[in-house]
Design a protein around this motif. Structure first.
Motif, short mmCIF file in Angstrom:
data_model
loop_
_atom_site.label_atom_id
_atom_site.label_comp_id
_atom_site.label_asym_id
_atom_site.label_seq_id
_atom_site.Cartn_x
_atom_site.Cartn_y
_atom_site.Cartn_z
N LYS A 1 -49.35 69.97 53.88
CA LYS A 1 -49.79 68.93 54.82
C LYS A 1 -51.15 68.37 54.46
O LYS A 1 -51.55 67.32 54.96
CB LYS A 1 -49.84 69.52 56.23
CG LYS A 1 -48.47 69.65 56.85
CD LYS A 1 -48.40 68.90 58.14
CE LYS A 1 -47.04 68.31 58.34
NZ LYS A 1 -46.51 68.42 59.68
N ASP B 1 -38.03 74.17 58.59
CA ASP B 1 -37.95 74.15 60.04
C ASP B 1 -38.98 75.08 60.67
O ASP B 1 -39.59 74.78 61.69
CB ASP B 1 -36.52 74.60 60.40
CG ASP B 1 -36.16 74.26 61.81
OD1 ASP B 1 -36.67 73.24 62.30
OD2 ASP B 1 -35.38 75.00 62.43
N GLN B 2 -39.19 76.23 60.03
CA GLN B 2 -40.10 77.24 60.60
C GLN B 2 -41.56 76.99 60.24
O GLN B 2 -42.45 77.54 60.85
CB GLN B 2 -39.71 78.63 60.10
CG GLN B 2 -38.39 79.15 60.64
CD GLN B 2 -38.55 79.80 62.00
OE1 GLN B 2 -39.64 80.05 62.48
NE2 GLN B 2 -37.43 80.05 62.67
N GLY C 1 -43.18 73.88 59.85
CA GLY C 1 -43.54 72.48 60.05
C GLY C 1 -45.04 72.25 60.18
O GLY C 1 -45.52 71.14 59.98
N ASP C 2 -45.81 73.30 60.49
CA ASP C 2 -47.26 73.12 60.61
C ASP C 2 -47.96 73.22 59.27
O ASP C 2 -49.12 72.85 59.15
CB ASP C 2 -47.83 74.14 61.59
CG ASP C 2 -47.49 75.56 61.19
OD1 ASP C 2 -46.49 75.74 60.46
OD2 ASP C 2 -48.18 76.48 61.61
N HIS D 1 -51.25 82.58 66.35
CA HIS D 1 -50.74 82.30 65.01
C HIS D 1 -50.16 80.89 64.94
O HIS D 1 -49.97 80.35 63.86
CB HIS D 1 -49.68 83.32 64.61
CG HIS D 1 -50.25 84.70 64.44
ND1 HIS D 1 -51.39 84.93 63.73
CD2 HIS D 1 -49.83 85.90 64.89
CE1 HIS D 1 -51.65 86.23 63.75
NE2 HIS D 1 -50.73 86.83 64.46
N LEU E 1 -52.47 71.35 67.04
CA LEU E 1 -51.72 70.56 66.06
C LEU E 1 -50.89 69.49 66.77
O LEU E 1 -50.55 69.64 67.94
CB LEU E 1 -50.78 71.48 65.29
CG LEU E 1 -51.42 72.36 64.23
CD1 LEU E 1 -50.42 73.40 63.78
CD2 LEU E 1 -51.86 71.53 63.04
N ASP F 1 -45.48 69.05 64.64
CA ASP F 1 -45.71 70.06 63.63
C ASP F 1 -45.57 71.48 64.17
O ASP F 1 -45.69 72.45 63.44
CB ASP F 1 -47.12 69.92 63.03
CG ASP F 1 -47.28 68.59 62.33
OD1 ASP F 1 -46.25 67.90 62.19
OD2 ASP F 1 -48.40 68.25 61.95
N ARG G 1 -43.50 74.46 66.54
CA ARG G 1 -42.16 74.81 66.99
C ARG G 1 -42.06 74.73 68.51
O ARG G 1 -40.98 74.71 69.06
CB ARG G 1 -41.75 76.19 66.48
CG ARG G 1 -41.47 76.13 65.01
CD ARG G 1 -40.75 77.29 64.44
NE ARG G 1 -39.73 77.89 65.26
CZ ARG G 1 -38.45 77.54 65.23
NH1 ARG G 1 -38.04 76.57 64.46
NH2 ARG G 1 -37.57 78.19 65.96
N GLU H 1 -38.58 83.42 59.88
CA GLU H 1 -39.27 83.39 61.17
C GLU H 1 -40.71 83.86 61.02
O GLU H 1 -40.99 84.86 60.37
CB GLU H 1 -38.54 84.27 62.20
CG GLU H 1 -37.22 83.72 62.68
CD GLU H 1 -36.09 84.01 61.72
OE1 GLU H 1 -36.29 84.81 60.79
OE2 GLU H 1 -35.00 83.42 61.89
N ARG H 2 -41.62 83.11 61.67
CA ARG H 2 -43.04 83.39 61.52
C ARG H 2 -43.42 84.78 62.03
O ARG H 2 -44.32 85.43 61.49
CB ARG H 2 -43.82 82.32 62.27
CG ARG H 2 -45.30 82.29 62.03
CD ARG H 2 -45.64 81.91 60.62
NE ARG H 2 -45.31 80.53 60.32
CZ ARG H 2 -46.06 79.49 60.67
NH1 ARG H 2 -47.15 79.67 61.34
NH2 ARG H 2 -45.69 78.28 60.36
#
Lengths: 351, 432
Positions: free
Chosen positions: A122, A255-256, A258-259, B159, B164, B168, B170, B396-397
Motif C-alpha cells: 500500500k 482478502d485478509q 487488505g490493510d 493488531h 485506516l 482496508d 476487515r 487469518e490474521r
C-alpha cells in the motif's frame, strides 16, 4: 547381553501385531488429502462437520494436487484416502492410474473458484496490468521488440520498458515455486493469456503445441521473478518490506491483508468477489474434490460430510466458505454438483 | 658467575619487552571468545524478543458477555427433549437472537450478518454443552462469556488499526461502533486464553488450541524414547564392549556415523515405504512418527553412548574384573552407571532434535489438519512443529500471534527437556 536381546525384539514383534490389528479393524474417520489451495476450505467444512455431528472430525492433509491423486489412486481400502482435493481437474493419466489400482468409480465435485491476485504494498501506487504486460515482464523468452517473428532472451528491466504507461521501476515479482498449484494456474491463465495476444505465437499453437507451451509457460530465471516459497503470508510480509515488488498469491490472502497490500487491476478488473465469480477477472481457476465411491458405505459419515460440503450454508452465495475467500459457483452449477454427489454419479470421461 | 648475571638480566629484558605484546594477544584472544558469546546471546535474545513480542498477546483472548435466552422454539426442541434432539438444536439461532436483542436497531440483512460475525461460532458449541449438561436451562436466560471473533480480537488488541480507511479493514465502521458500545457497556473483556491450551486445531483462530499437537508430540516422543533408548544403548554396549575389532565392526561404525548425517527427510521416505506400505500401519499416527524419529535419533544415541562408555577409565573395569565380577556384572553395575550421564545427554539431545522435526513427518502424513485430540498412538495426530508450520501458513490474521505462542510452548517443552538432562547428569555424575 542376553538380557537386552528380547528387549530389542519385543517392540518389533509388537509392531507387527499392532499393524495387522489396525489393518483389520478399519478406520472411523474420513481421510482427505490433496491440494493446499483447497485445504483452507476443506478444513473448515471438516471442523464444522466434526463439531456438529456425532462423527469424528475428518483428517485433512495438504499434499498438493498431484501428491493427493497419487495417494488417492493407490487403491481401495482402509489405508487409502477417501477424498482428494485438487486445484485443477483430474488428468487422464491419473484416472488411468486409479483404474489400474481398482479405483474405477470416482465422483467429481467442483466446489467453486479461486482467484490469483497480483498485488503490491500500500506504500506505493497500484500497478494496473494487462495479461500481455505480465507475459512480457515475466517470460523467459519474448518476441523481439524490434519486430519480426523471432524470440529473444527477455530484455526488459523495468515495467516502463514493457509498457510506457507503467511506472519506471524495476521488474521484481515474488511468486510461488514450480511445485505449487498456484504457479501452474498462474502460468496457464496469466502468462498464456498474455502470450495468446501475440498473433504469431497463437498461430503456433496449432502447428507446434509443445513449442507454444514452452514459450508461454516458461518463467524468466534472471532474478526478476523471485521464488518466495509456498507460504503466501511470507510473500505479503516481503511486499511490505519492499514497496517496489509485486507479489502473486491466492485471493484469500488478499482478502485478509487488505490493510497491507493492494491488488493490481488486470485488464482493468480488480480481483473482487463479484468480478471473480462472474468470470470478469481473468486469473481465476476452479477447485475440485474427488470422492471414492467404493468407500462411501464403508467409512462412517461420508454421505453426511458430502451433504455438509455441498450445502448452501457452506458453499452458497453467503455460505461460510465464502467468508474464507472461496468464490461460489452460479446456483445452477451448485445444484448440478449437489445432485451428482447425492446420486453418487461417477465420473465417466474427461470432456 | 659474572657471565651468568647479565645473561639472566637479558632474558628478563627479552621477556619484559615481549610481555606487553603477549598480554595484548591474550586479551584479544579472550575478547574474541567474549564477542562470540555476546554475539550468540544477541541473536538468541533477538529471537526471543521477536517471538515474545509477537506472541504474548495470544495468551489473552477477547470475550463478549452474552445474555442468551434459551428459547425452545428457536432451538427447535419440544418441552421435554431427549439428548439427541438437544445435540442437534439450532444454537446458532440462540446466539443470533441474543445479539439481535442487544442491538435491536440493526435491521438490514447485510448488517445483521455483520453483527452475527462479532461473536465466534464456537459460542454455539459452548451453549450446546451448557444446555446438554443441564436441560433445565431451557426457557431461562443464560448469561455467559463467549469468545469474540478473531477480527474483533485483533481490533481490541490493536493488531487492526481503526484509523485506516474503511475499505482496508476487515471490520466496517458500523461494526467498530458496535464494538465500542459493547466495550462501554463492560461487555467486552480481555481474559486469559484457556482455549489455546485446551482445544485441538481449528480454522478459527479464536477456537484454535495446541493441546492436540502437544499430546501428539508427547505420544510421538514416548514411542521414540521407548524404542531408541534401549536399542541405542544395547547397540552401543555391544559395539564398545563386546564386538571384536575387525572389518565388520569398522564397516558398522562408518555406517552409523554416516546415518547420523543423513537428512531427516530420507528417514521419512524410508518410513513411508517400510511402515506404511509394507507393515500397513496407519497414516498420520504417532506410532509411525515415533518409529521414523527412532531411526533418525538412533545414530546420535549410539555415538554419544559409545563415547560415554569409552570415557569410563579402564581401571574401573580392571578392578571389577579383578575382584571376580563377570563381564556382564562389570558392565551393568560399574561401567554403565558411570557412563549414564553421557548416555542420557546423548539421548536427550537426540530427542530434542526429534521434537523439532517436521520433514520426515511430512512423508507419513502427520502434516495434517486434525481437530480431535489423539487418545492413543494409533489416532491421527500432528506434532508441535507441524502445528507451528500450519498456523504460519494460514491466511487469518489471528494466527500470526498464535504461531509465536506455539513456538513459545515448543521452546518451553525443549527447555524442560534440557533442564531434565542437566539435572539427571548432575545427579549421576562422578568425577575422578
Amino acid at each position: 547381553m542376553n538380557k537386552k536381546a528380547p528387549g530389542v525384539l519385543a517392540p518389533a514383534l509388537a509392531l507387527l501385531i499392532a499393524g495387522n490389528a489396525f489393518a483389520q479393524s478399519g478406520r472411523d474417520y474420513i481421510n482427505i488429502v490433496g491440494s493446499s489451495t483447497v485445504y483452507p476450505f476443506a478444513t473448515v467444512v471438516a471442523e464444522k462437520f466434526g463439531k456438529s455431528t456425532k462423527f469424528k472430525t475428518p483428517k485433512v492433509e495438504a499434499t498438493g494436487s498431484g501428491g493427493g491423486f497419487k495417494l488417492f489412486c493407490a487403491g481401495v481400502g482402509m489405508q487409502h484416502p477417501d477424498v482428494s482435493n485438487s486445484s485443477r481437474r483430474i488428468k487422464q493419466s491419473e484416472v488411468d492410474q486409479c483404474k489400474k489400482n481398482g479405483v474405477d468409480e470416482i465422483i467429481e465435485v467442483k466446489i467453486g473458484y479461486d482467484g490469483i491476485a497480483i498485488a503490491n504494498s500500500k506504500k506505493s501506487k497500484p500497478v494496473p496490468l494487462n495479461l500481455k504486460d505480465i507475459f512480457l515482464a515475466l517470460a523467459k523468452e519474448v518476441p523481439n521488440p524490434k519486430g519480426g517473428e523471432t524470440l529473444t532472451e527477455n530484455p526488459y528491466k523495468t515495467w516502463k520498458d514493457v509498457n510506457p504507461k507503467l511506472p519506471d521501476q524495476p521488474i521484481e515479482v515474488l511468486g510461488p515455486p514450480p511445485t505449487s498449484g498456484t504457479r501452474d494456474a498462474f502460468a496457464e491463465l496469466a502468462m498464456e493469456g498474455g502470450c495468446k495476444t501475440i498473433g504469431w505465437i497463437k498461430a503456433l499453437k496449432k502447428k507446434d503445441k509443445k513449442q507454444y507451451k514452452k514459450i508461454c509457460h516458461t518463467v524468466r530465471e534472471d532474478g526478476a521473478y523471485i521464488e518466495a516459497g509456498e507460504n503466501d503470508n511470507l510473500i505479503v510480509q516481503k511486499l511490505e518490506a519492499n514497496p517496489n515488488a509485486l507479489g502473486i498469491f491466492g485471493f484469500s490472502f488478499l482478502d485478509q491483508n487488505g490493510d497491507k497490500v493492494q491488488a493490481s487491476p488486470i485488464n482493468g478488473v480488480n480481483p473482487e468477489f463479484d468480478s471473480i465469480a462472474d468470470g470478469q477477472y481473468p486469473i481465476s481457476r476452479p477447485l475440485y474434490f474427488y470422492l471414492k465411491k467404493a468407500h462411501v458405505k464403508v467409512i462412517p459419515g461420508i454421505k453426511a460430510f458430502m451433504a455438509e460440503f455441498t450445502s448452501e450454508k457452506a458453499w452458497g452465495d453467503e455460505g461460510y466458505l465464502t467468508d474464507r475467500g472461496l468464490i461460489p459457483m452460479p446456483k445452477k452449477e451448485r445444484m448440478r454438483f449437489q445432485n451428482d454427489v447425492k446420486m453418487l454419479k461417477a465420473l465417466k470421461d474427461l470432456s | 658467575m659474572s657471565a651468568g648475571l647479565p645473561r639472566k638480566k637479558d632474558t628478563i629484558e627479552i621477556v619484559r619487552r615481549g610481555l606487553k605484546k603477549r598480554h595484548a594477544a591474550a586479551r584479544r584472544f579472550k575478547f574474541t571468545g567474549v564477542a562470540a558469546v555476546g554475539m550468540s546471546l544477541f541473536f538468541l535474545s533477538l529471537l526471543f524478543v521477536s517471538i515474545f513480542s509477537k506472541g504474548y498477546s495470544a495468551f489473552r483472548q477477547t470475550y463478549v458477555h452474552l445474555d442468551v435466552s434459551i428459547d425452545p422454539e428457536i432451538l427447535g426442541v419440544g418441552a421435554h427433549p431427549d439428548m439427541n434432539a438437544l445435540a442437534n438444536g439450532d444454537y446458532g439461532g440462540l446466539r443470533k437472537a441474543a445479539l439481535r436483542t442487544m442491538f435491536p436497531e440493526v435491521k438490514k440483512r447485510r448488517e445483521k450478518r455483520a453483527l452475527y460475525q462479532l461473536v465466534s461460532s464456537g459460542a454455539d458449541y459452548q451453549l450446546r454443552d451448557a444446555v446438554m449438561a443441564d436441560p433445565a436451562l431451557i426457557g431461562t436466560t443464560l448469561s455467559l462469556w463467549v469468545p469474540a471473533d478473531d477480527d474483533v480480537d485483533m481490533l481490541i488488541k490493536g493488531h487492526i488499526r481503526r484509523e485506516l480507511p474503511e475499505d482496508d479493514r476487515r471490520l466496517k465502521d458500523y461494526q467498530i461502533a458496535w464494538i465500542d458500545r459493547l466495550v462501554a457497556a463492560g461487555r467486552i473483556e480481555n481474559r486469559f486464553n484457556t482455549i489455546l491450551f485446551t482445544a485441538g486445531d481449528s480454522r478459527d483462530p479464536e477456537q484454535a488450541g495446541i493441546l492436540g499437537a502437544l499430546v501428539g508430540s508427547l505420544f510421538t516422543m514416548l514411542v521414540t524414547l521407548s524404542l531408541s533408548f534401549p536399542i541405542g544403548i544395547a547397540a552401543a554396549i555391544y559395539l564398545e564392549e563386546f564386538a571384536p575389532r575387525n572389518r565388520w565392526s569398522d564397516f558398522i561404525e562408518v555406517n552409523i556415523n554416516n546415518l547420523a548425517a543423513v537428512p531427516s527427510i530420507v528417514f521419512g521416505l524410508l518410513g513411508l515405504v517400510i511402515f506404511l506400505t509394507y507393515f500397513d500401519l496407519p497414516r498420520s499416527a504417532p506410532l509411525v512418527g515415533g518409529l521414523v524419529l527412532t531411526l533418525m535419533t538412533l545414530p546420535t544415541i549410539i555415538i554419544a553412548s559409545r563415547a560415554a562408555l569409552a570415557s569410563v577409565p579402564p581401571s574401573i573395569r580392571e578392578a571389577a574384573l579383578g575382584i571376580g565380577a563377570s563381564p556382564m556384572q562389570t558392565l551393568l553395575f560399574h561401567v554403565l552407571p558411570l557412563a549414564l550421564p553421557g548416555v542420557l545427554t546423548g539421548t536427550i539431545i537426540g530427542m530434542a532434535r526429534a521434537l523439532g522435526e517436521t520433514a520426515p513427518l511430512l512423508m507419513i502424513g502427520m502434516v495434517a489438519f486434525i481437530v480431535d485430540i489423539p487418545t492413543g498412538i494409533f489416532d491421527p495426530s500432528t506434532v508441535l512443529p507441524v502445528q507451528i508450520y500450519l498456523w504460519a501458513d494460514s491466511p487469518e490474521r489471528g494466527f500470526v500471534e498464535r504461531t509465536s505462542a506455539a513456538i513459545m510452548v515448543l521452546l518451553i517443552f525443549l527447555i524442560v527437556m534440557n533442564a531434565l538432562a542437566v539435572i539427571l547428569r548432575k545427579s549421576f555424575e562422578r568425577r575422578w
